[in-house]
Design a protein around this motif. Structure first.
Motif, PDB file in Angstrom:
ATOM      1  N   PRO A 154       0.800  -1.335  -0.117  1.00 11.49           N
ATOM      2  CA  PRO A 154       0.009   0.016   0.005  1.00 11.49           C
ATOM      3  C   PRO A 154       0.963   1.231  -0.242  1.00 11.49           C
ATOM      4  O   PRO A 154       0.353   2.639  -0.294  1.00 11.49           O
ATOM      5  CB  PRO A 154      -0.782  -0.039   1.315  1.00 11.49           C
ATOM      6  CG  PRO A 154       0.017  -1.016   2.165  1.00 11.49           C
ATOM      7  CD  PRO A 154       0.728  -1.991   1.061  1.00 11.49           C
ATOM      8  N   GLN A 155       2.030   0.995   0.409  1.00 12.60           N
ATOM      9  CA  GLN A 155       2.792   2.257   0.380  1.00 12.60           C
ATOM     10  C   GLN A 155       3.244   2.711  -0.972  1.00 12.60           C
ATOM     11  O   GLN A 155       3.525   4.153  -1.143  1.00 12.60           O
ATOM     12  CB  GLN A 155       4.346   2.167   1.124  1.00 12.60           C
ATOM     13  CG  GLN A 155       4.203   1.864   2.702  1.00 12.60           C
ATOM     14  CD  GLN A 155       5.396   1.586   3.245  1.00 12.60           C
ATOM     15  OE1 GLN A 155       6.127   2.545   3.498  1.00 12.60           O
ATOM     16  NE2 GLN A 155       5.847   0.613   3.645  1.00 12.60           N
ATOM     17  N   LEU A 156       3.132   1.878  -1.917  1.00 10.37           N
ATOM     18  CA  LEU A 156       3.632   2.459  -3.223  1.00 10.37           C
ATOM     19  C   LEU A 156       2.353   2.777  -3.980  1.00 10.37           C
ATOM     20  O   LEU A 156       2.449   3.350  -5.163  1.00 10.37           O
ATOM     21  CB  LEU A 156       4.144   1.083  -3.974  1.00 10.37           C
ATOM     22  CG  LEU A 156       5.528   0.655  -3.421  1.00 10.37           C
ATOM     23  CD1 LEU A 156       5.976  -0.327  -4.318  1.00 10.37           C
ATOM     24  CD2 LEU A 156       6.446   1.705  -3.103  1.00 10.37           C
ATOM     25  N   ALA A 157       1.055   2.891  -3.388  1.00 14.53           N
ATOM     26  CA  ALA A 157      -0.143   3.033  -4.234  1.00 14.53           C
ATOM     27  C   ALA A 157      -0.264   4.754  -4.419  1.00 14.53           C
ATOM     28  O   ALA A 157      -1.119   4.888  -5.126  1.00 14.53           O
ATOM     29  CB  ALA A 157      -1.294   2.429  -3.536  1.00 14.53           C
ATOM     30  N   GLY A 158       0.476   5.346  -3.618  1.00 19.98           N
ATOM     31  CA  GLY A 158       0.235   6.884  -3.857  1.00 19.98           C
ATOM     32  C   GLY A 158       1.009   7.513  -4.765  1.00 19.98           C
ATOM     33  O   GLY A 158       1.324   7.151  -5.895  1.00 19.98           O
ATOM     34  N   GLU A 159       1.753   8.846  -4.156  1.00 18.80           N
ATOM     35  CA  GLU A 159       2.524   9.509  -4.972  1.00 18.80           C
ATOM     36  C   GLU A 159       4.045   9.071  -5.306  1.00 18.80           C
ATOM     37  O   GLU A 159       4.646   9.470  -6.477  1.00 18.80           O
ATOM     38  CB  GLU A 159       2.825  10.922  -4.402  1.00 18.80           C
ATOM     39  CG  GLU A 159       3.553  10.735  -3.196  1.00 18.80           C
ATOM     40  CD  GLU A 159       3.759  12.246  -2.387  1.00 18.80           C
ATOM     41  OE1 GLU A 159       4.474  12.181  -1.447  1.00 18.80           O
ATOM     42  OE2 GLU A 159       2.929  13.020  -2.737  1.00 18.80           O
ATOM     43  N   PHE A 160       4.426   7.929  -4.751  1.00 18.76           N
ATOM     44  CA  PHE A 160       5.765   7.582  -5.069  1.00 18.76           C
ATOM     45  C   PHE A 160       6.066   6.986  -6.407  1.00 18.76           C
ATOM     46  O   PHE A 160       7.104   7.338  -7.114  1.00 18.76           O
ATOM     47  CB  PHE A 160       5.929   6.217  -4.281  1.00 18.76           C
ATOM     48  CG  PHE A 160       7.496   5.717  -4.255  1.00 18.76           C
ATOM     49  CD1 PHE A 160       8.451   6.444  -3.888  1.00 18.76           C
ATOM     50  CD2 PHE A 160       7.598   4.691  -5.464  1.00 18.76           C
ATOM     51  CE1 PHE A 160       9.864   5.687  -4.209  1.00 18.76           C
ATOM     52  CE2 PHE A 160       8.789   4.100  -5.529  1.00 18.76           C
ATOM     53  CZ  PHE A 160       9.989   4.652  -4.785  1.00 18.76           C
TER      54      PHE A 160
END
Length: 643
Positions: A154-160
């Motif tokens: 889930p950490q990679l689902a945003g602006e990254f």
């Protein structure tokens, strides 16, 4: 269409299979990942592979505690991110994703795209720092692969993802602005990375251009770097086999993503298989020519090439590997292994006459002779060097490479004396200048005869490396491997009018035990044992010609490097001789397994330097034999005792 080799679901299955099939590799990946979480690293291709180096918090990507530029280059390839991704897949622990993101962001903050750099500076293949083109091409592959491994987080689902694609576009533009020389291996890695960016970012307006440029320049690299016999131009096992992956993965991604390469590209790629397969010894490893590791595994590369090309014949003669598993997934991995279970190795001899490599092999032995050019900076001064394997035991070995860092060790591992060949006056065949340069003139080898038949394999070759001396010396080597007798026969002719110190050197493995039973006299004799095996070898010598004193056999200390950055003492058998004119040295090697009741007896060894004739008489299993070699023929005759 795919943007990577495997889907998220397939990668999860692959990770589970990885733990079961390769537990040591899995444990090593976890160790690297956990140390990376503490900002500690061991850098491949540096000379310290045992110490974890703390790099600060945040990581200082330019910190280099060594004198070796390979350290800075290595840390900025971000290979550790692959292990962070594998650790995430194996343990489902979000800390690995956090560290991946942190390392990516800190690197970008510390290393903005260079401005105002000249074209010559940018494309220089030894440019210092993190923006060398090679690191660009490799780093983006690490970023993309690690992202795909951790894509479910889930950490990679945003602006990254936006940050990652922005950085990839920066790298792509840099790789298209500055184009490296397609004659050197770096260029294929530049374009390997560029093609992967285009595949991962298909929506980018520049992606079609990146893709087209990568394909065209990879085609140029194939033309410029792969010779007429399918051998990579640097003439080293390591760089040849590595080129299979460098050329092959874009070809595979092209097919998976719906942008296949031209058919001619795959045909060129397939030609590389013959050399990779020829270098695979009976012990499962590969002859490590030039700057290569002693523990090279060509079977892995052969299977990888077969899988990329969808060639079951190549897959079946290769070997499955962790790399194959991560690229093709569990189902294909199992199918490949089934193909290999029914395969039998090719025991026929093979020659690459245009290049100068010769392999003599049969059911019992493998003999390799190097009569090729040096191949550039990664070549060694090893003309007419040989390797010999008997019953899967490596007897005479290549030393490996150890380091690229300038200094005495770099020179030693590239030197003539480190290889199983002849030195004259303790000099290199080609003058050594530096880690990346050889002097002039370069030793050139020539092959005069090559025979491979039912009774024996034979090669007659020479090199002119010592013709540069004030009193020139031409070294000519005869090598005969019998298929009917358990022996190998070697004759070295030294043609000269002057006085010289000659050394006929044999590099052994660290586990070899040497007993010099008779170091001098008419027929010196040495015995070799190998720890943990019943393998033994007897070595006999004969010298003739314009000699000053006799032949002297001595054991010396040499060095073997299994992998880059690691070295170990290993014995060398040295046959020393002083000459004041043309002379010859004959050496006969007789392997003997202690459980084998058959014995071979040598009755007479003769050398005639004036007429260039060598003869060997003996008995084996109740049969008398005679081997005679002259300048134009080889005669092997056998006669029973009762005849």
């Amino acid at each position: 269409m795919k943007d990577f080799y495997l889907s998220s679901e397939e990668l999860a299955e692959t990770a589970r299979k990885y733990v079961l099939e390769y537990p040591e590799h899995a444990e090593a990946a976890l160790q690297i990942a956990d140390h990376a979480c503490r900002n500690e690293f061991i850098i491949p291709y540096t000379n310290d592979l045992s110490t974890w180096i703390p790099m600060g918090t945040p990581v200082n990507w330019l910190y280099n505690p060594s004198r070796d530029p390979e350290f800075t280059w290595g840390i900025n390839r971000h290979w550790h991110m692959l292990d962070l991704g594998k650790a995430y897949l194996m343990n489902d622990n979000e800390k690995y994703v956090s560290v991946y993101m942190e390392h990516f962001r800190s690197w970008r903050a510390q290393n903005p795209v260079p401005q105002g750099i000249t074209y010559e500076e940018a494309v220089y293949f030894q440019q210092l720092g993190p923006w060398r083109l090679l690191e660009n091409g490799l780093r983006v592959q690490s970023w993309i692969t690690a992202y795909k491994y951790m894509e479910g987080s889930p950490q990679l689902a945003g602006e990254f993802l936006g940050e990652l694609k922005e950085a990839l576009a920066e790298h792509a533009e840099y790789l298209t602005r500055y184009l490296g020389d397609t004659h050197i291996n770096h260029a294929m890695m530049h374009m390997q990375g560029l093609f992967m960016i285009a595949t991962f970012c298909p929506e980018h307006e520049r992606a079609p251009y990146w893709r087209q440029l990568a394909v065209e320049r990879l085609e140029l690299c194939l033309v410029h770097q792969i010779g007429p016999e399918g051998i990579q131009s640097e003439l080293t096992t390591h760089y040849h086999d590595a080129s299979i992956e460098m050329f092959g993965t874009p070809y595979l991604l092209g097919r998976l993503s719906g942008y296949p390469f031209p058919a001619s590209y795959g045909e060129q790629l397939a030609r590389m298989a013959a050399f990779t397969e020829a270098m695979i010894r009976p012990d499962g490893r590969s002859t490590p020519l030039g700057d290569s590791n002693l523990i090279s595994h060509g079977q892995n590369n052969l299977a990888l090439l077969g899988a990329i090309l969808q060639r079951e014949d190549l897959i079946s003669r290769g070997s499955v590997s962790p790399e194959l598993l991560w690229m093709f997934g569990t189902e294909q991995f199992d199918r490949f292994r089934e193909l290999q279970n029914s395969s039998r190795p090719d025991l026929s001899s093979i020659a690459f006459p245009q290049t100068g490599y010769y392999v003599m092999r049969d059911a019992r032995q493998y003999v390799f002779l190097d009569a090729a050019a040096m191949g550039g900076a990664h070549g060694h001064a090893d003309a007419l060097a040989m390797e010999w394997v008997w019953n899967k035991q490596l007897i005479f070995a290549d030393p490996g490479r150890y380091t690229y860092e300038e200094g005495q060790w770099r020179h030693y591992f590239k030197s003539t004396r480190a290889h199983t060949t002849v030195t004259v006056d303790s000099l290199d065949q080609t003058p050594y200048l530096s880690t990346q340069a050889w002097g002039e003139p370069e030793a050139k080898a020539a092959v005069h005869r090559w025979e491979s038949g039912e009774s024996y394999h034979f090669i007659d070759a020479s090199h002119d490396g010592y013709m540069r001396l004030e009193s020139p010396v031409l070294h000519r080597r005869w090598l005969l491997a019998s298929t009917e007798l358990p022996l190998l026969m070697l004759v070295d002719w030294l043609e000269t009018d002057g006085g010289h110190a000659i050394e006929q050197r044999f590099q052994l493995l660290p586990e070899a035990k040497v007993q010099v039973l008779s170091g001098e006299g008419d027929c010196p004799h040495t015995h070799l044992d190998y720890s943990g095996t019943s393998m033994g070898v007897d070595l006999y010598w004969k010298a003739a010609g314009n000699l000053e004193g006799g032949l002297e056999i001595a054991q010396e200390t040499g060095w073997i490097s299994e992998i880059y950055g690691s070295k170990e003492e290993a014995p060398v058998v040295n046959a020393r001789l002083s000459v004041h004119g043309t002379a010859g040295i004959m050496a006969v090697f007789v392997p003997a397994g202690y459980a084998d009741p058959e014995t071979l007896i040598l009755n007479e060894m003769t050398l005639d330097p004036d007429n260039r004739v060598a003869a060997l008489l003996g008995e084996y299993d109740g049969t008398a034999f005679r081997i005679t070699i002259s300048g134009d023929e080889v005669d092997c005759s056998y006669k029973g005792r009762g005849d």
